[in-house]
Design a protein around this motif. Structure first.
Motif, PDB file in Angstrom:
ATOM      1  N   TYR A 103       0.858  -1.190   0.000  1.00  0.00           N
ATOM      2  CA  TYR A 103       0.000   0.000   0.000  1.00  0.00           C
ATOM      3  C   TYR A 103       0.885   1.227   0.000  1.00  0.00           C
ATOM      4  CZ  TYR A 103       0.994   0.871   4.900  1.00  0.00           C
ATOM      5  OH  TYR A 103       1.649   1.140   6.060  1.00  0.00           O
ATOM      6  N   ARG A 104       0.371   2.266  -0.581  1.00  0.00           N
ATOM      7  CA  ARG A 104       1.109   3.510  -0.723  1.00  0.00           C
ATOM      8  C   ARG A 104       0.767   4.427   0.433  1.00  0.00           C
ATOM      9  NH1 ARG A 104       0.836   7.411  -5.912  1.00  0.00           N
ATOM     10  NH2 ARG A 104      -1.190   7.887  -5.056  1.00  0.00           N
ATOM     11  N   ASP A 105       1.802   4.860   1.179  1.00  0.00           N
ATOM     12  CA  ASP A 105       1.561   5.820   2.250  1.00  0.00           C
ATOM     13  C   ASP A 105       1.009   7.113   1.632  1.00  0.00           C
ATOM     14  OD1 ASP A 105       2.848   6.579   5.290  1.00  0.00           O
ATOM     15  OD2 ASP A 105       2.376   8.238   3.942  1.00  0.00           O
ATOM     16  N   THR A 130       0.651  -7.500 -12.440  1.00  0.00           N
ATOM     17  CA  THR A 130      -0.467  -6.647 -12.862  1.00  0.00           C
ATOM     18  C   THR A 130      -0.779  -5.581 -11.806  1.00  0.00           C
ATOM     19  OG1 THR A 130      -2.150  -8.120 -11.888  1.00  0.00           O
ATOM     20  CG2 THR A 130      -1.547  -8.519 -14.185  1.00  0.00           C
ATOM     21  N   ASP A 131      -1.053  -4.397 -12.283  1.00  0.00           N
ATOM     22  CA  ASP A 131      -1.537  -3.294 -11.445  1.00  0.00           C
ATOM     23  C   ASP A 131      -2.131  -2.266 -12.398  1.00  0.00           C
ATOM     24  OD1 ASP A 131      -1.966  -1.151  -9.703  1.00  0.00           O
ATOM     25  OD2 ASP A 131      -0.179  -1.608  -8.529  1.00  0.00           O
ATOM     26  N   PRO A 132      -3.390  -1.864 -12.222  1.00  0.00           N
ATOM     27  CA  PRO A 132      -3.974  -0.933 -13.198  1.00  0.00           C
ATOM     28  C   PRO A 132      -3.241   0.402 -13.275  1.00  0.00           C
ATOM     29  CG  PRO A 132      -5.666  -1.782 -11.701  1.00  0.00           C
ATOM     30  CD  PRO A 132      -4.349  -2.269 -11.191  1.00  0.00           C
ATOM     31  N   LEU A 134       0.149   2.919 -12.729  1.00  0.00           N
ATOM     32  CA  LEU A 134       1.579   3.156 -12.522  1.00  0.00           C
ATOM     33  C   LEU A 134       1.709   4.663 -12.313  1.00  0.00           C
ATOM     34  CD1 LEU A 134       4.496   1.887 -12.698  1.00  0.00           C
ATOM     35  CD2 LEU A 134       4.486   2.572 -15.088  1.00  0.00           C
ATOM     36  N   ALA A 135       1.795   5.081 -11.048  1.00  0.00           N
ATOM     37  CA  ALA A 135       1.773   6.525 -10.743  1.00  0.00           C
ATOM     38  C   ALA A 135       3.201   7.032 -10.549  1.00  0.00           C
ATOM     39  CB  ALA A 135       0.878   6.771  -9.538  1.00  0.00           C
ATOM     40  N   THR A 136       3.721   6.998  -9.301  1.00  0.00           N
ATOM     41  CA  THR A 136       5.142   7.367  -9.123  1.00  0.00           C
ATOM     42  C   THR A 136       6.036   6.225  -9.588  1.00  0.00           C
ATOM     43  OG1 THR A 136       5.292   6.403  -6.907  1.00  0.00           O
ATOM     44  CG2 THR A 136       4.595   8.695  -7.031  1.00  0.00           C
ATOM     45  N   GLY A 137       5.459   5.022  -9.637  1.00  0.00           N
ATOM     46  CA  GLY A 137       6.236   3.834 -10.001  1.00  0.00           C
ATOM     47  C   GLY A 137       6.785   3.093  -8.789  1.00  0.00           C
ATOM     48  N   GLY A 138       6.638   3.685  -7.596  1.00  0.00           N
ATOM     49  CA  GLY A 138       7.210   3.076  -6.385  1.00  0.00           C
ATOM     50  C   GLY A 138       6.712   1.655  -6.143  1.00  0.00           C
ATOM     51  N   SER A 139       5.396   1.428  -6.313  1.00  0.00           N
ATOM     52  CA  SER A 139       4.842   0.093  -6.033  1.00  0.00           C
ATOM     53  C   SER A 139       5.369  -0.936  -7.036  1.00  0.00           C
ATOM     54  CB  SER A 139       3.314   0.127  -6.092  1.00  0.00           C
ATOM     55  OG  SER A 139       2.823   1.091  -5.193  1.00  0.00           O
ATOM     56  N   ALA A 140       5.368  -0.578  -8.315  1.00  0.00           N
ATOM     57  CA  ALA A 140       5.822  -1.518  -9.347  1.00  0.00           C
ATOM     58  C   ALA A 140       7.307  -1.844  -9.163  1.00  0.00           C
ATOM     59  CB  ALA A 140       5.576  -0.930 -10.730  1.00  0.00           C
TER      60      ALA A 140
HETATM   61  C1  PRP Z   1      -2.458   2.064  -5.979  1.00  0.00           C
HETATM   62  C2  PRP Z   1      -2.302   1.315  -7.281  1.00  0.00           C
HETATM   63  C3  PRP Z   1      -0.834   0.995  -7.296  1.00  0.00           C
HETATM   64  C4  PRP Z   1      -0.233   2.195  -6.628  1.00  0.00           C
HETATM   65  C5  PRP Z   1       0.365   3.066  -7.692  1.00  0.00           C
HETATM   66  O1  PRP Z   1      -2.513   1.207  -4.911  1.00  0.00           O
HETATM   67  O2  PRP Z   1      -3.116   0.185  -7.391  1.00  0.00           O
HETATM   68  O3  PRP Z   1      -0.494  -0.189  -6.597  1.00  0.00           O
HETATM   69  O4  PRP Z   1      -1.282   2.888  -5.960  1.00  0.00           O
HETATM   70  O5  PRP Z   1       1.036   4.121  -7.137  1.00  0.00           O
HETATM   71  P1  PRP Z   1       2.627   4.289  -7.239  1.00  0.00           P
HETATM   72  O6  PRP Z   1       3.003   4.007  -8.668  1.00  0.00           O
HETATM   73  O7  PRP Z   1       2.822   5.733  -6.873  1.00  0.00           O
HETATM   74  O8  PRP Z   1       3.271   3.366  -6.281  1.00  0.00           O
HETATM   75  P2  PRP Z   1      -2.799   1.665  -3.398  1.00  0.00           P
HETATM   76  O9  PRP Z   1      -1.522   1.887  -2.669  1.00  0.00           O
HETATM   77  O10 PRP Z   1      -3.778   2.810  -3.410  1.00  0.00           O
HETATM   78  O11 PRP Z   1      -3.441   0.370  -2.744  1.00  0.00           O
HETATM   79  P3  PRP Z   1      -4.816  -0.370  -3.055  1.00  0.00           P
HETATM   80  O12 PRP Z   1      -4.695  -0.993  -4.437  1.00  0.00           O
HETATM   81  O13 PRP Z   1      -4.879  -1.389  -1.989  1.00  0.00           O
HETATM   82  O14 PRP Z   1      -5.935   0.632  -3.002  1.00  0.00           O
END
Ligand code: PRP
Ligand code: URA
Length: 209
Positions: A103-105, A130-132, A134-140
């Motif tokens: 989860y993203r803080d 898979t992840d719908p 790609l925002a900052t990219g941190g999670s990917a």
């Molecule tokens: C969302 C999304 C990605 C992430 C993208 O998840 O599904 O995993 O944010 O953001 P980033 O590229 O800046 O990392 P979120 O953390 O909101 O968790 P959730 O899917 O459980 O709602």
């Protein structure tokens, strides 16, 4: 950008537009996410190796082609990535499924890991993350590192909407990973949301807001 495929197929673009609409409710949203993933998956599997096989039809024996023993794993980033899993499984029913919980803080936008369970023999599988969004990219970037740390070698990342910032971060951190996205949007806003984007993908898939 090297190793990045962006889809211009009219059906994909049409469905993305419906997905963005604030009036689209969870039932349709889920169905569309699955459909778009299936269309993207079909295209992204274009490079799968084939082998010759012999098949007996009701009429005759014939030499024909089948996918050459590629073992697949689909690994959604929880939660929103779950919405894409069936899109892949519809085409490759034998794929194994792993899960990565991040989860993203909301303040720092840093990803935090809370779960990781991957299929056995991850090193010999083609892994589709898979992840719908790609925002900052941190999670990917973090999810792919977790997979590589456990031996994963051949990895594709599939998302629906990417911000330029996320694409840059992902391709820089993991230049070997093939990235597929349906659309690249304009930018991130001050809260780390993609503009115009589609809002919070997890909340829209699971109806949690
Ligand atoms: C969302 C999304 C990605 C992430 C993208 O998840 O599904 O995993 O944010 O953001 P980033 O590229 O800046 O990392 P979120 O953390 O909101 O968790 P959730 O899917 O459980 O709602
Ligand atoms: N996560 C989402 O669900 N949406 C965004 O726009 C950014 C991150």
């Amino acid at each position: 950008m090297k190793n990045v495929t962006i889809y211009d197929h009219p059906l994909i673009q049409h469905k993305i537009s419906v997905l963005r609409n604030v009036e689209t409710g969870s039932t349709n949203f889920r169905r569309l996410v699955e459909e778009i993933t299936m269309l993207m998956c079909y295209e992204s599997m274009r490079d799968l190796p084939l082998e010759d096989v012999e098949v007996e039809t009701p009429i005759a024996k014939t030499k024909t082609k089948m996918v050459a023993g590629v073992k697949l794993a689909v690994v959604p980033i929880l939660r929103a990535g779950l919405g894409m899993v069936n899109g892949v499984l519809n085409l490759v029913p034998s794929a194994r499924v792993g899960h990565i919980g991040l989860y993203r803080d909301e303040e720092t936008l840093e990803p935090h890991e809370y779960y990781c369970k991957l299929p056995k023999n991850i090193e010999s599988r083609l892994v589709i993350v898979t992840d719908p969004m790609l925002a900052t990219g941190g999670s990917a970037v973090s999810a792919i590192k977790l997979i590589k740390d456990r031996g994963g070698k051949h990895i594709k990342f599939m998302c629906l909407i990417a911000a330029p910032e996320g694409l840059e971060a992902l391709t820089k951190a993991h230049p070997d990973v093939e990235v597929y996205c349906a659309h690249v949007d304009e930018k991130l806003n001050e809260n780390g949301y993609i503009v115009p984007g589609l809002g919070d993908a997890g909340d829209r898939i699971f109806g949690t807001k």
